[in-house]
Enzyme design. Structure first.
Site, PDB file in Angstrom:
ATOM      1  N   LYS A 183       1.235  -0.963   0.363  1.00 60.21           N
ATOM      2  CA  LYS A 183      -0.071   0.084  -0.176  1.00 60.21           C
ATOM      3  C   LYS A 183       0.465   1.422   0.071  1.00 60.21           C
ATOM      4  CE  LYS A 183      -3.573   2.375   2.660  1.00 60.21           C
ATOM      5  NZ  LYS A 183      -4.216   1.742   4.318  1.00 60.21           N
ATOM      6  N   LYS A 236      -2.040  -1.412  -3.885  1.00 62.63           N
ATOM      7  CA  LYS A 236      -3.255  -0.245  -3.749  1.00 62.63           C
ATOM      8  C   LYS A 236      -2.182   0.606  -3.865  1.00 62.63           C
ATOM      9  CE  LYS A 236      -5.778   1.359  -0.151  1.00 62.63           C
ATOM     10  NZ  LYS A 236      -6.466   2.172   1.311  1.00 62.63           N
TER      11      LYS A 236
END
Ligand code: PBG
Length: 312
Positions: A183, A236
């Site tokens: 992320k 992400k």
């Protein structure tokens, strides 16, 4: 030359079953607070959340990812692991009504802290190790409420192992962990922070989320989570990190998801509102690129509308 031929040789396609819809749940009844920077999305009270789930099921979307916005926030994120917290009640309500519908919960402190950071602060910095027990307690409370999958998004080191131990200790040996393993510290989360009311009061998340310049580090981050017991992994944001999705899909055999985040959604919506792009085609092309890159499932705010388009 023909749609039938193109269809016959197409390598990747979108399917309603590949998408999970992120939803924001708030206290109250009959609440639907539209999120300005995410047209079509709203903070929903549990009653309206159930209506949304019913709509999603009707178009073949198999599950939701829940984010809770508590009425009260504090420095210790107490609302995150409260047995009768907003997410815990939302999970139970969905599972009572629709036991076969997948409920994934986001495990993080940022929506529950009054300072908006993802963990416990020590001397003004997020303290990795002090945050781990909080995340473990939160994940276990989600499992007790009935969550099918817990998804830690905090990016603290060592949290997958701690969460696994807490779940196992509570008897939830079969509850899988979907780790937001790679992320990035991304500006594409801007609209989400309005939606979740989780903008940090000061500073940013660069001490624990990843630097956009790195890809080898992403693979190391994923590998560590896999070794700690992650059952599924996520990259992400999605569109600006398709290379990371591709690399992760080549290297790891675990189910791989992409998170098509709030800023990616907002850009498409804004350009479409101005008539600058064809919304339907751009949306489907972007999501398809994530599948082509190697993502098997996509967490996307477009889930309901894309599933509806696919039906017609
Ligand atoms: C943290 C979390 C964030 C998102 C999902 N989980 C925000 C952040 O890290 O600041 C962003 C999702 C999006 O932008 O759609 N709980």
């Amino acid at each position: 030359m023909t749609p039938a031929l193109r269809d016959f040789v197409r390598e990747h396609r979108l399917h309603p079953g590949d998408m999970i819809a992120p939803l924001f749940v708030v206290e109250g009844e009959e609440v639907r607070n539209p999120i300005g920077s995410m047209p079509g999305q709203a903070q929903l009270s549990v009653d309206n959340l159930l209506r949304e789930v019913s709509d999603l099921r009707a178009v073949g979307v198999p599950g939701v990812l829940l984010f809770g916005i508590p009425a009260v926030k504090d420095a210790e994120a107490t609302g995150a692991w409260d047995e009768s917290g907003i997410v815990q009640r939302a999970v139970t309500a969905i599972k009572e009504r629709y036991p076969d519908f997948l409920v994934v919960t986001d495990v993080c402190a940022c929506e529950y802290t009054d300072h908006g950071h993802c963990g416990i602060l020590v001397d003004g910095e997020v303290d990795n190790d002090a945050t781990l027990p909080l995340l473990a307690k939160t994940a276990a409370s989600h499992a007790r409420a009935g969550a099918d999958i817990v998804a830690p998004s905090d990016m603290m080191d060592g949290r997958v192992r701690m969460i696994r131990e807490a779940l196992d200790g509570d008897g939830f040996t079969s509850t899988p962990i979907l780790s937001y393993a790679a992320k990035y510290a991304s500006a594409f989360y801007g609209p989400f922070r309005e939606a979740a009311e989780s903008t940090p009061a000061f500073g940013d998340r660069r001490s624990h989320q990843m630097d956009p310049g790195n890809i080898r580090e992403a693979l190391r981050e994923i590998e560590i989570d896999v070794l700690e017991g992650a059952d599924m992994i996520m990259v992400k944001p999605a569109l600006p990190y398709l290379d990371v999705i591709r690399a992760a899909s080549e290297r790891f055999e675990l189910p791989l998801s992409a998170y098509n985040v709030s800023g990616e959604y907002a850009m498409v919506k804004a350009a479409a509102e101005r008539g600058w792009i064809d919304e339907q085609r751009v949306t489907m092309e972007a999501l398809l690129s994530m599948k082509r890159a190697g993502a098997e499932r996509i967490f996307t705010y477009h889930a309901k509308e894309v599933a509806t388009w696919l039906q017609s």
